[in-house]
Design a protein around this motif. Structure first.
Motif, PDB file in Angstrom:
ATOM      1  N   GLY A  25      -9.138 -44.779  21.779  1.00  0.00           N
ATOM      2  CA  GLY A  25      -9.335 -44.810  23.221  1.00  0.00           C
ATOM      3  C   GLY A  25      -8.069 -44.854  24.059  1.00  0.00           C
ATOM      4  N   TYR A  26      -7.192 -45.799  23.767  1.00  0.00           N
ATOM      5  CA  TYR A  26      -5.989 -45.938  24.584  1.00  0.00           C
ATOM      6  C   TYR A  26      -5.111 -44.690  24.470  1.00  0.00           C
ATOM      7  CZ  TYR A  26      -1.792 -47.916  26.670  1.00  0.00           C
ATOM      8  OH  TYR A  26      -0.703 -48.145  27.465  1.00  0.00           O
ATOM      9  N   GLU A  27      -5.085 -44.083  23.296  1.00  0.00           N
ATOM     10  CA  GLU A  27      -4.315 -42.858  23.080  1.00  0.00           C
ATOM     11  C   GLU A  27      -4.858 -41.716  23.948  1.00  0.00           C
ATOM     12  OE1 GLU A  27      -2.828 -40.378  19.151  1.00  0.00           O
ATOM     13  OE2 GLU A  27      -4.720 -41.480  19.045  1.00  0.00           O
ATOM     14  N   ILE A  28      -6.176 -41.662  24.074  1.00  0.00           N
ATOM     15  CA  ILE A  28      -6.820 -40.654  24.924  1.00  0.00           C
ATOM     16  C   ILE A  28      -6.414 -40.873  26.375  1.00  0.00           C
ATOM     17  CG2 ILE A  28      -9.049 -39.790  25.762  1.00  0.00           C
ATOM     18  CD1 ILE A  28     -10.148 -40.722  22.938  1.00  0.00           C
ATOM     19  N   VAL A  29      -6.494 -42.120  26.822  1.00  0.00           N
ATOM     20  CA  VAL A  29      -6.102 -42.462  28.193  1.00  0.00           C
ATOM     21  C   VAL A  29      -4.652 -42.060  28.444  1.00  0.00           C
ATOM     22  CG1 VAL A  29      -5.731 -44.362  29.829  1.00  0.00           C
ATOM     23  CG2 VAL A  29      -7.777 -44.351  28.380  1.00  0.00           C
ATOM     24  N   GLN A  30      -3.765 -42.384  27.513  1.00  0.00           N
ATOM     25  CA  GLN A  30      -2.338 -42.073  27.678  1.00  0.00           C
ATOM     26  C   GLN A  30      -2.114 -40.558  27.784  1.00  0.00           C
ATOM     27  OE1 GLN A  30      -1.411 -45.226  28.586  1.00  0.00           O
ATOM     28  NE2 GLN A  30       0.529 -44.537  27.804  1.00  0.00           N
ATOM     29  N   ASN A  31      -2.783 -39.786  26.938  1.00  0.00           N
ATOM     30  CA  ASN A  31      -2.609 -38.333  26.964  1.00  0.00           C
ATOM     31  C   ASN A  31      -3.115 -37.725  28.258  1.00  0.00           C
ATOM     32  OD1 ASN A  31      -1.647 -36.827  24.319  1.00  0.00           O
ATOM     33  ND2 ASN A  31      -2.619 -38.738  23.716  1.00  0.00           N
ATOM     34  N   ILE A  32      -4.278 -38.150  28.713  1.00  0.00           N
ATOM     35  CA  ILE A  32      -4.827 -37.599  29.956  1.00  0.00           C
ATOM     36  C   ILE A  32      -3.989 -38.036  31.151  1.00  0.00           C
ATOM     37  CG2 ILE A  32      -6.806 -37.629  31.541  1.00  0.00           C
ATOM     38  CD1 ILE A  32      -8.611 -37.690  29.056  1.00  0.00           C
ATOM     39  N   SER A  33      -3.532 -39.291  31.141  1.00  0.00           N
ATOM     40  CA  SER A  33      -2.789 -39.793  32.306  1.00  0.00           C
ATOM     41  C   SER A  33      -1.414 -39.153  32.453  1.00  0.00           C
ATOM     42  CB  SER A  33      -2.677 -41.318  32.259  1.00  0.00           C
ATOM     43  OG  SER A  33      -1.875 -41.736  31.178  1.00  0.00           O
ATOM     44  N   LYS A  34      -0.956 -38.425  31.450  1.00  0.00           N
ATOM     45  CA  LYS A  34       0.292 -37.656  31.585  1.00  0.00           C
ATOM     46  C   LYS A  34       0.111 -36.498  32.559  1.00  0.00           C
ATOM     47  CE  LYS A  34       1.925 -38.530  26.893  1.00  0.00           C
ATOM     48  NZ  LYS A  34       2.103 -37.935  25.550  1.00  0.00           N
ATOM     49  N   VAL A  35      -1.146 -36.060  32.723  1.00  0.00           N
ATOM     50  CA  VAL A  35      -1.439 -34.885  33.545  1.00  0.00           C
ATOM     51  C   VAL A  35      -2.291 -35.234  34.768  1.00  0.00           C
ATOM     52  CG1 VAL A  35      -2.471 -32.578  33.495  1.00  0.00           C
ATOM     53  CG2 VAL A  35      -1.358 -33.480  31.448  1.00  0.00           C
ATOM     54  N   ILE A  36      -3.237 -36.158  34.572  1.00  0.00           N
ATOM     55  CA  ILE A  36      -4.169 -36.554  35.634  1.00  0.00           C
ATOM     56  C   ILE A  36      -4.115 -38.069  35.760  1.00  0.00           C
ATOM     57  CG2 ILE A  36      -6.600 -36.565  36.368  1.00  0.00           C
ATOM     58  CD1 ILE A  36      -7.036 -34.147  34.494  1.00  0.00           C
ATOM     59  N   ASP A  37      -4.059 -38.571  36.969  1.00  0.00           N
ATOM     60  CA  ASP A  37      -4.003 -40.015  37.200  1.00  0.00           C
ATOM     61  C   ASP A  37      -5.355 -40.651  36.876  1.00  0.00           C
ATOM     62  OD1 ASP A  37      -3.095 -42.516  38.014  1.00  0.00           O
ATOM     63  OD2 ASP A  37      -3.679 -42.159  40.098  1.00  0.00           O
ATOM     64  N   VAL A  38      -5.452 -41.294  35.703  1.00  0.00           N
ATOM     65  CA  VAL A  38      -6.675 -41.970  35.288  1.00  0.00           C
ATOM     66  C   VAL A  38      -6.327 -43.320  34.688  1.00  0.00           C
ATOM     67  CG1 VAL A  38      -7.991 -39.868  34.793  1.00  0.00           C
ATOM     68  CG2 VAL A  38      -6.690 -40.949  32.965  1.00  0.00           C
ATOM     69  N   ASN A  39      -7.349 -44.161  34.522  1.00  0.00           N
ATOM     70  CA  ASN A  39      -7.145 -45.436  33.852  1.00  0.00           C
ATOM     71  C   ASN A  39      -8.238 -45.652  32.814  1.00  0.00           C
ATOM     72  OD1 ASN A  39      -9.452 -46.633  35.155  1.00  0.00           O
ATOM     73  ND2 ASN A  39      -8.195 -46.835  36.985  1.00  0.00           N
ATOM     74  N   GLU A  40      -8.110 -46.728  32.063  1.00  0.00           N
ATOM     75  CA  GLU A  40      -9.066 -47.019  30.992  1.00  0.00           C
ATOM     76  C   GLU A  40     -10.485 -47.163  31.519  1.00  0.00           C
ATOM     77  OE1 GLU A  40      -7.719 -50.263  28.505  1.00  0.00           O
ATOM     78  OE2 GLU A  40      -5.640 -49.626  28.836  1.00  0.00           O
ATOM     79  N   GLY A  41     -10.643 -47.740  32.702  1.00  0.00           N
ATOM     80  CA  GLY A  41     -11.965 -47.954  33.276  1.00  0.00           C
ATOM     81  C   GLY A  41     -12.697 -46.662  33.591  1.00  0.00           C
ATOM     82  N   THR A  42     -11.978 -45.566  33.641  1.00  0.00           N
ATOM     83  CA  THR A  42     -12.582 -44.259  33.867  1.00  0.00           C
ATOM     84  C   THR A  42     -12.951 -43.582  32.545  1.00  0.00           C
ATOM     85  OG1 THR A  42     -11.237 -43.978  35.860  1.00  0.00           O
ATOM     86  CG2 THR A  42     -12.231 -41.994  34.937  1.00  0.00           C
ATOM     87  N   ILE A  43     -12.090 -43.706  31.546  1.00  0.00           N
ATOM     88  CA  ILE A  43     -12.251 -42.972  30.293  1.00  0.00           C
ATOM     89  C   ILE A  43     -13.238 -43.641  29.337  1.00  0.00           C
ATOM     90  CG2 ILE A  43     -11.055 -42.091  28.238  1.00  0.00           C
ATOM     91  CD1 ILE A  43     -10.443 -40.583  30.893  1.00  0.00           C
ATOM     92  N   TYR A  44     -13.202 -44.961  29.225  1.00  0.00           N
ATOM     93  CA  TYR A  44     -14.068 -45.633  28.237  1.00  0.00           C
ATOM     94  C   TYR A  44     -15.567 -45.411  28.486  1.00  0.00           C
ATOM     95  CZ  TYR A  44     -10.216 -47.675  25.672  1.00  0.00           C
ATOM     96  OH  TYR A  44      -9.101 -47.841  24.896  1.00  0.00           O
ATOM     97  N   PRO A  45     -16.043 -45.418  29.717  1.00  0.00           N
ATOM     98  CA  PRO A  45     -17.463 -45.076  29.917  1.00  0.00           C
ATOM     99  C   PRO A  45     -17.805 -43.656  29.469  1.00  0.00           C
ATOM    100  CG  PRO A  45     -16.609 -46.202  31.854  1.00  0.00           C
ATOM    101  CD  PRO A  45     -15.433 -45.894  30.965  1.00  0.00           C
ATOM    102  N   ILE A  46     -16.883 -42.725  29.660  1.00  0.00           N
ATOM    103  CA  ILE A  46     -17.096 -41.351  29.198  1.00  0.00           C
ATOM    104  C   ILE A  46     -17.183 -41.331  27.677  1.00  0.00           C
ATOM    105  CG2 ILE A  46     -16.046 -39.045  29.033  1.00  0.00           C
ATOM    106  CD1 ILE A  46     -14.848 -39.564  31.843  1.00  0.00           C
ATOM    107  N   LEU A  47     -16.288 -42.050  27.011  1.00  0.00           N
ATOM    108  CA  LEU A  47     -16.310 -42.117  25.550  1.00  0.00           C
ATOM    109  C   LEU A  47     -17.623 -42.714  25.039  1.00  0.00           C
ATOM    110  CD1 LEU A  47     -12.658 -43.287  24.863  1.00  0.00           C
ATOM    111  CD2 LEU A  47     -13.661 -41.074  24.247  1.00  0.00           C
TER     112      LEU A  47
END
Length: 110
Positions: A25-47
């Protein structure tokens, strides 16, 4: 970036990243946030939702850098969904590009 734009593309981004290789999970957040401003609270519900929909399988691996990590692996259902979403995405951006370009038939967007 506009919040509505982000909501529409994050699912595709998550699926595409995990299609390339299994990730936690955190690795996914880090990769996406390099391009799009996101945080864990956005990605974990999607996962969680994509896992519930059988697009991902999960497994736990021990880590030498801290606690064990939950990895996500794309399933065949997930691969098929990603393929369909990418087809729709490409058709959508092509259509929008026609509308907002100068070739838009005098749309008044110039």
């Amino acid at each position: 970036m506009n919040t509505q734009f982000k909501k529409g593309v994050l699912e595709i981004c998550v699926l595409a990243l995990i299609d390339n290789r299994d990730m936690y999970g955190y690795e996914i957040v880090q990769n996406i946030s390099k391009v799009i401003d996101v945080n864990e609270g956005t990605i974990y519900p999607i996962l969680r939702r994509l896992t519930k929909d059988s697009y991902f399988d999960t497994y736990i691996l021990e880590s030498s850098e801290g606690p064990a990590r939950k990895y996500y692996r794309i399933t065949e259902i997930g691969k098929n969904n990603l393929k369909e979403m990418l087809h729709e995405w490409r058709a959508f951006i092509k259509a929008v590009d026609v509308l907002i370009s100068n070739d838009g038939g005098g749309s008044g967007f110039e």
